[in-house]
Scaffold this motif. Structure first.
Motif, PDB file in Angstrom:
ATOM      1  N   HIS A  74      15.500  -7.517  -3.437  1.00  0.00           N
ATOM      2  CA  HIS A  74      14.455  -7.100  -4.363  1.00  0.00           C
ATOM      3  C   HIS A  74      13.508  -6.189  -3.590  1.00  0.00           C
ATOM      4  O   HIS A  74      12.982  -6.586  -2.546  1.00  0.00           O
ATOM      5  N   VAL A  75      13.282  -4.983  -4.088  1.00  0.00           N
ATOM      6  CA  VAL A  75      12.374  -4.034  -3.446  1.00  0.00           C
ATOM      7  C   VAL A  75      11.046  -4.077  -4.195  1.00  0.00           C
ATOM      8  O   VAL A  75      10.957  -3.623  -5.339  1.00  0.00           O
ATOM      9  N   LEU A  76      10.013  -4.625  -3.539  1.00  0.00           N
ATOM     10  CA  LEU A  76       8.750  -4.954  -4.202  1.00  0.00           C
ATOM     11  C   LEU A  76       7.577  -4.347  -3.444  1.00  0.00           C
ATOM     12  O   LEU A  76       6.551  -4.993  -3.209  1.00  0.00           O
ATOM     13  N   THR A  77       7.717  -3.107  -3.057  1.00  0.00           N
ATOM     14  CA  THR A  77       6.756  -2.405  -2.211  1.00  0.00           C
ATOM     15  C   THR A  77       5.941  -1.401  -3.027  1.00  0.00           C
ATOM     16  O   THR A  77       6.220  -1.184  -4.213  1.00  0.00           O
ATOM     17  N   PRO A  78       4.956  -0.744  -2.417  1.00  0.00           N
ATOM     18  CA  PRO A  78       4.312   0.382  -3.101  1.00  0.00           C
ATOM     19  C   PRO A  78       5.331   1.422  -3.547  1.00  0.00           C
ATOM     20  O   PRO A  78       6.400   1.584  -2.939  1.00  0.00           O
ATOM     21  N   VAL A 168      -2.918  -0.941  -3.479  1.00  0.00           N
ATOM     22  CA  VAL A 168      -2.994   0.495  -3.181  1.00  0.00           C
ATOM     23  C   VAL A 168      -3.000   1.327  -4.466  1.00  0.00           C
ATOM     24  O   VAL A 168      -2.643   2.500  -4.450  1.00  0.00           O
ATOM     25  N   PHE A 169      -3.434   0.736  -5.568  1.00  0.00           N
ATOM     26  CA  PHE A 169      -3.305   1.394  -6.863  1.00  0.00           C
ATOM     27  C   PHE A 169      -4.007   2.748  -6.931  1.00  0.00           C
ATOM     28  O   PHE A 169      -3.545   3.647  -7.620  1.00  0.00           O
ATOM     29  N   ALA A 173      -1.177   8.579  -1.992  1.00  0.00           N
ATOM     30  CA  ALA A 173      -0.110   8.655  -0.998  1.00  0.00           C
ATOM     31  C   ALA A 173       0.820   7.452  -1.061  1.00  0.00           C
ATOM     32  O   ALA A 173       2.010   7.560  -0.751  1.00  0.00           O
ATOM     33  N   GLU A 174       0.311   6.291  -1.472  1.00  0.00           N
ATOM     34  CA  GLU A 174       1.121   5.081  -1.551  1.00  0.00           C
ATOM     35  C   GLU A 174       1.668   4.848  -2.962  1.00  0.00           C
ATOM     36  O   GLU A 174       2.793   4.379  -3.132  1.00  0.00           O
ATOM     37  N   GLN A 175       0.862   5.174  -3.968  1.00  0.00           N
ATOM     38  CA  GLN A 175       1.207   4.826  -5.349  1.00  0.00           C
ATOM     39  C   GLN A 175       1.897   5.968  -6.085  1.00  0.00           C
ATOM     40  O   GLN A 175       2.706   5.744  -6.976  1.00  0.00           O
ATOM     41  N   LYS A 231     -12.553   6.457  -2.664  1.00  0.00           N
ATOM     42  CA  LYS A 231     -11.151   6.176  -2.364  1.00  0.00           C
ATOM     43  C   LYS A 231     -10.270   6.287  -3.617  1.00  0.00           C
ATOM     44  O   LYS A 231      -9.112   5.883  -3.596  1.00  0.00           O
ATOM     45  N   TYR A 232     -10.847   6.843  -4.677  1.00  0.00           N
ATOM     46  CA  TYR A 232     -10.092   7.003  -5.926  1.00  0.00           C
ATOM     47  C   TYR A 232      -9.419   8.373  -5.913  1.00  0.00           C
ATOM     48  O   TYR A 232     -10.088   9.405  -6.005  1.00  0.00           O
ATOM     49  N   GLU A 233      -8.077   8.389  -5.810  1.00  0.00           N
ATOM     50  CA  GLU A 233      -7.343   9.635  -5.581  1.00  0.00           C
ATOM     51  C   GLU A 233      -6.376  10.004  -6.702  1.00  0.00           C
ATOM     52  O   GLU A 233      -5.635  10.975  -6.586  1.00  0.00           O
TER      53      GLU A 233
END
Length: 366
Positions: A74-78, A168-169, A173-175, A231-233
């Protein structure tokens, strides 16, 4: 029968709220064998709570994938890691269920699809909203032909003030994006699935970043507490028009923050014979004896995925239904409920809305 050994890559909220308790109902057929997270404490907590007797813990997913005993992961990452890890897992001979969205970009989703086809490994995406009873009722109703030709749909995932303040919502870069890639992905998947139409002609879209980056602390009123505008991108709302090859149109609306008395999440379908929506229960509208008629379709009370509810009636839990179908597919006892091809179309549309918003132009699929 020897049990299948399952690995979990990413042990954050979606793992503990959905995947781990869901798969825990299938331990007559599988062993929850390997747990990986870059934060060792989270992986160890998952191993201690859900692991089989000889369960293992990792902080590097490459090491987990080297274990030949692991049959599926199961892949449950960002979001931005979905493609990299899913493809590596399939190359290592593992079947994959990846949390939604399929990937952060259409190119990454296509790579995942191509890797699945080339390696022959199963790949499915975690669109568990299909298992909510109201949504299954809508799908069943559409399947009777009662709507006729569906030529217009609205898919809505509107939060008035519901910016996530954890994980990281808000990190692009992550989401990869904001509400479009996070919550509209569910409503769009439901709409395409209910229409049984994945043939897209073009996409036009606009996204806005009007509130998340600029709201003062006393103007937030957020359901999840204050966020950090610095930090809102990502976007805080997005809208799209999706034209299908058969002429049908899908109107997509989504937001984490929008000054609108929130309609919440809903799907509206309009056909030549009747209509259907789930704005206030599941409602069909049609004409009987030359009169306009609205009909309520009975559904069971909605069940959501948090693990503290799982003992109430586990077989109606969406995450349990997803887990059971997934495990049966691994055992060769049934097909995938969400195909990689379907999920790829969802990601292509989301990506096209971002692209159209950035360029001001319509994106044509062919």
């Amino acid at each position: 029968m020897k049990k299948l050994k399952i690995g979990f890559i990413g042990c954050g909220g979606i793992a503990f709220d959905k995947h781990l308790p869901g798969m825990a109902t299938q331990t007559d057929k599988i062993d929850m064998y390997a747990f990986c997270d870059i934060i060792a404490e989270r992986a160890e907590e998952a191993r201690q709570k859900y692991g089989c007797t000889d369960a293992k813990m990792y902080t590097d997913y490459h090491e987990l994938l080297e274990d030949p005993e692991i049959y599926a992961v199961h892949v449950l990452t960002p979001n931005v890691k979905h493609c990299e890890i899913s493809c590596a897992a399939m190359e290592a001979g593992k079947h994959v269920i990846c949390e939604k969205p399929m990937a952060a970009t259409a190119a990454d989703a296509k790579k995942m699809l191509d890797t699945s086809k080339r390696t022959g490994k199963l790949l499915t995406i975690g669109y568990q909203y299909r298992h909510f009873d109201a949504n299954r009722a809508m799908k069943d109703y559409v399947s009777t032909g009662a709507l006729g030709d569906i030529y217009y749909a609205e898919t809505t995932a509107i939060r008035r003030r519901g910016i996530p303040t954890w994980g990281v919502f808000t990190n692009k870069a992550e989401q990869g994006g904001g509400p479009l890639i996070d919550i509209a992905t569910h409503s769009l998947d439901l709409t395409l699935w209910m229409m049984n139409n994945y043939e897209v002609e073009s996409v036009t879209g606009v996204s806005f970043a009007k509130i998340g980056k600029y709201a003062a602390p006393d103007e937030m009123g957020n359901d999840f507490g204050a966020w950090d505008p610095a930090k809102y991108e990502v976007e805080d709302s997005a809208f799209g028009f999706v034209r299908m090859k058969n002429g049908a149109l899908i109107n997509l609306r989504c937001s984490w923050a929008l000054n609108m008395i929130a309609p919440g999440g809903s799907v509206l379908l309009c056909g030549t014979k009747g209509g259907l929506d789930n704005s206030d229960g599941v409602r069909a509208n049609h004409v009987v004896a030359n009169r306009q008629v609205d009909s309520k379709i009975a559904t069971r009370a909605p069940r959501f995925m948090p693990s503290n509810l799982i003992d109430r009636n586990p077989m109606v839990m969406p995450n349990v239904a997803e887990a059971e179908i997934w495990v049966n597919a691994l055992l060769g006892k049934g097909g995938l409920f969400v195909t990689a091809e379907q999920a790829y179309t969802v990601t292509r549309i989301l990506d096209a809305i971002y692209q159209s918003s950035a360029t001001g132009k319509t994106v044509y699929f062919d």
